[in-house]
Scaffold this motif. Sequence first.
Motif, short mmCIF file in Angstrom:
data_model
loop_
_atom_site.label_atom_id
_atom_site.label_comp_id
_atom_site.label_asym_id
_atom_site.label_seq_id
_atom_site.Cartn_x
_atom_site.Cartn_y
_atom_site.Cartn_z
N VAL A 354 43.69 49.55 25.98
CA VAL A 354 44.63 50.56 26.44
C VAL A 354 44.58 51.79 25.54
O VAL A 354 44.57 51.67 24.31
CB VAL A 354 46.06 49.98 26.47
CG1 VAL A 354 47.07 51.05 26.94
CG2 VAL A 354 46.12 48.77 27.40
N GLU A 355 44.55 52.96 26.16
CA GLU A 355 44.51 54.21 25.41
C GLU A 355 45.89 54.86 25.39
O GLU A 355 46.69 54.68 26.32
CB GLU A 355 43.50 55.18 26.05
CG GLU A 355 42.06 54.68 25.98
CD GLU A 355 41.08 55.69 26.56
OE1 GLU A 355 41.52 56.80 26.93
OE2 GLU A 355 39.89 55.36 26.65
N ASP A 356 46.16 55.59 24.33
CA ASP A 356 47.44 56.28 24.21
C ASP A 356 47.63 57.22 25.40
O ASP A 356 46.75 58.03 25.71
CB ASP A 356 47.48 57.08 22.90
CG ASP A 356 48.83 57.71 22.65
OD1 ASP A 356 49.80 56.96 22.46
OD2 ASP A 356 48.92 58.96 22.66
N GLY A 357 48.78 57.09 26.08
CA GLY A 357 49.07 57.95 27.22
C GLY A 357 48.73 57.35 28.57
O GLY A 357 49.06 57.94 29.62
N ASP A 358 48.06 56.20 28.60
CA ASP A 358 47.74 55.55 29.87
C ASP A 358 49.01 55.25 30.67
O ASP A 358 50.04 54.87 30.10
CB ASP A 358 47.00 54.22 29.64
CG ASP A 358 45.51 54.41 29.38
OD1 ASP A 358 45.03 55.55 29.48
OD2 ASP A 358 44.85 53.40 29.07
N ILE A 359 48.91 55.42 31.98
CA ILE A 359 50.00 55.02 32.87
C ILE A 359 49.52 53.75 33.56
O ILE A 359 48.49 53.73 34.24
CB ILE A 359 50.31 56.13 33.89
CG1 ILE A 359 50.75 57.39 33.13
CG2 ILE A 359 51.41 55.68 34.85
CD1 ILE A 359 50.61 58.66 33.91
N MET A 360 50.27 52.65 33.36
CA MET A 360 49.79 51.33 33.72
C MET A 360 50.65 50.69 34.82
O MET A 360 51.86 50.88 34.88
CB MET A 360 49.82 50.40 32.50
CG MET A 360 49.24 50.97 31.21
SD MET A 360 47.45 50.95 31.19
CE MET A 360 47.11 49.18 31.07
N HIS A 361 49.96 49.93 35.67
CA HIS A 361 50.66 49.05 36.62
C HIS A 361 49.93 47.72 36.57
O HIS A 361 48.71 47.66 36.80
CB HIS A 361 50.65 49.62 38.03
CG HIS A 361 51.37 48.77 39.02
ND1 HIS A 361 52.75 48.64 39.05
CD2 HIS A 361 50.91 47.96 40.01
CE1 HIS A 361 53.11 47.82 40.00
NE2 HIS A 361 52.02 47.38 40.61
#
Length: 366
Positions: A354-361
């Motif tokens: 996961v990268e900083d700022g990712d928007i995850m679902h």
Amino acid sequence: MALQCGIVGLPNVGKSTLFNCLSNAKAQAANFPFCTIEPNVGVITVPDERLNKLAELVNPQRIVPNTIEIVDIAGLVKGASKGEGLGNQFLGNIRTTNAIIHVLRCFDDGNVIHVDGSVDPIRDKEIIDTELQLKDLDTVVKRIQKVEKMAKTGGDKDAKKTFEILSVVKEHLEAGKSARTAAISEEDFEYIADLTLLTIKPVLYVCNVDEASVNTGNAYVDRVKEAVKDEKAQVLIISAQIESEIAQLESYEERQMFLDDLGLEESGVYKLIRAAYSLLDLATYFTAGVQEVRAWTIEKGFTAPQAAGVIHTDFEKGFIRAEVIKYADFIQYGSESAVKEAGKLSVEGKTYIVEDGDIMHFRFNV
């Protein structure tokens, strides 16, 4: 993910004043030593403009930012490692924190009493460093006594490795240096992680200055920077007095006008919170829906299942896949549906970092 930073320093260096600015909790800020006896704990909202911009686009029912716990720990004096003053309590409280915010007095004011009678941030720093190092040395020596025989006479490879690492740390501490600066890899430090050494914790030095020095620093600050240049530590300049005045202003507009008058782009509190994040090598990912836009704290390097586990352990156990939108893409296209139409949504598996700022679902099945 609960994150706790302990504010430490000698009595009357501005710890409690700074704590009051950081938190809604109110510690007694008085002009005498030991005004903070029990550690005061406050919860701080982490400022993140990305969260606000996402909320503007999604228009959710609620917005949930990241938070940090800040502990205002009782002032320390010489001899704390041997129980002097509030030593045992101080050392016990600091052991449970993830990082140390070390406040140093870098201003002159005859109306504010210094516990040692004069202003000298390097002396103050060394007093606390020495007490923490002595406590760690005691801990390390006791562990060496337990593993030395197994390391030298038995075939226990872990015991031998642990003994070697402890010996390096012991020599380092005896030289008056903190364990965090020892030439030992992170992997090797895992062998002695259970000792929860005090001087292995990451540290941020906060130079508490007067108003005139908040932009440029002063001779005290220069001495601090020179003293810590080999420690892999950050130095931040803040005026606790200015921050106290900012905290009393009710509106955002008033606070901005106050900062503009001082030639400051933002408050020192915001800088401090971001510095604490950097100190612990943390990152933020977001979830964004009509019910809630929320920021989540993770350690850098977390995989998608680990990040899902921050929401709920079931998400990690039953992880199937993660649908990921980059923050910049979400801002550019304005909505999740538009991102999908543009082909900018990616589907990631268990090995995705996961990268900083990712928007995850997350998709999961338990």
